[in-house]
Design a protein around this motif. Structure first.
Motif: not given
Ligand code: HEC
Length: 249
Positions: A109-111, A143-145, A115-118, A124-126, A147-150, A48-55, A102-106
């Motif tokens: 994928d979070l599979t 923990v991620f100064p 393991r590459w973080r912990s 803590t990041y969230l 960061v490109g993710m909103p 619901n909250y992450c897969m719009g962006c992450h696979s 959109w985010f200035g960075t790729q």
């Molecule tokens: C609007 C798009 C978007 C959504 C929604 C989103 N993310 Fe992200 N996420 C990103 C982007 C872009 C990055 C890369 C950030 C960077 O490298 O600066 C990222 C990076 C991350 C990272 C760090 C990966 C790393 O080691 O570099 C984690 C962990 C993460 N996301 C978890 C989540 C989780 C969990 C959710 C759901 C709660 C989520 N994300 C929802 C766009 C998104």
């Protein structure tokens, strides 16, 4: 001896390289792969909250459903959106260049992220987003100064502001130097209480930890069967030994 030290350093280096975000100590996610309801909730939150962006491009929906005990109808209703099928990989429709745009960075994928973080890092990041108006999305992360993710969970968590190291206060809402941020403080509660939010983030982290190594779940239950089997074998062997030696005495 020197070789041994070098080898040891090499062995430990991946842990130290990604272990923590510099000066910030990580919180314990208390990951528990046996907690099936936490894993199920985590899967639902992720979709619901992450897969719009992450696979999660290395796992299939039906593998997750099987491992976590999610029935087929629930899988179709709660986890699969669009026209994906249960046997499909958990990918989304985004292309890598969309992330760049959109985010200035790729968008990673979070599979394998736990393991590459912990797991503790992800947890803590969230929990470590804070307001920083100098950033494109108005937020930064402890923990991620830069960061490109909103902050995808901001409406649930609420607003946090940075806690500055003494002598560096005064960044109120304006530009913040991440190097001097030592903590975060909740100033505007969101839809969830702090406890509920912690639980949600823990569930997501738990799920991502499972996804990073799905066979761990099976290995753990397999281990139990192996122990049971060995126990049984011991009893049989012992009974046989008694039987064989009966006539000797
Ligand atoms: C609007 C798009 C978007 C959504 C929604 C989103 N993310 Fe992200 N996420 C990103 C982007 C872009 C990055 C890369 C950030 C960077 O490298 O600066 C990222 C990076 C991350 C990272 C760090 C990966 C790393 O080691 O570099 C984690 C962990 C993460 N996301 C978890 C989540 C989780 C969990 C959710 C759901 C709660 C989520 N994300 C929802 C766009 C998104």
């Amino acid at each position: 001896m020197r070789i041994a030290i070098i080898l040891l350093a090499l062995l430990l280096s991946p842990l130290t390289a990604f272990g923590s975000g510099g000066h910030v100590s990580l919180e314990n996610a208390r990951v528990d792969l046996k907690d099936k309801s936490s894993l199920q909730r985590g899967a639902r939150y992720f979709v619901n909250y992450c897969m719009g962006c992450h696979s999660l491009q290395y796992v299939r929906y039906n593998r997750v459903a099987n491992d976590l005990g999610i029935p087929d109808d629930e899988l179709r209703e709660n986890l699969i959106f669009g026209d994906a099928k249960p046997g499909d990989l958990m990918t989304n429709a985004l292309r890598p260049e969309d992330g760049e745009k959109w985010f200035g960075t790729q968008i990673p994928d979070l599979t394998l992220v736990t393991r590459w973080r912990s797991p503790n890092w992800v947890y803590t990041y969230l929990k470590s987003y804070y307001t920083d108006d100098s950033r494109p999305y108005g937020v930064n992360n402890l923990v991620f100064p830069q960061v490109g993710m909103p902050h995808a969970l901001a409406p649930l968590q609420g607003e946090q502001i940075p806690v500055m190291a003494s002598g560096h206060e005064g960044g109120h809402g304006g530009a913040v130097d991440p190097a001097h941020v030592v903590g975060v403080k909740l100033v505007e509660p969101g839809q969830l209480t702090v406890k509920e939010y912690d639980r949600m983030v823990r569930d997501i982290t738990n799920f991502l930890t499972y996804v990073g190594e799905p066979s761990k779940l099976q290995r753990q239950s397999l281990g139990l069967y192996v122990l049971l089997f060995l126990g049984l074998l011991f009893l049989i062997a012992y009974a046989m030994k008694k039987e064989f030696w009966k006539d000797v005495h």
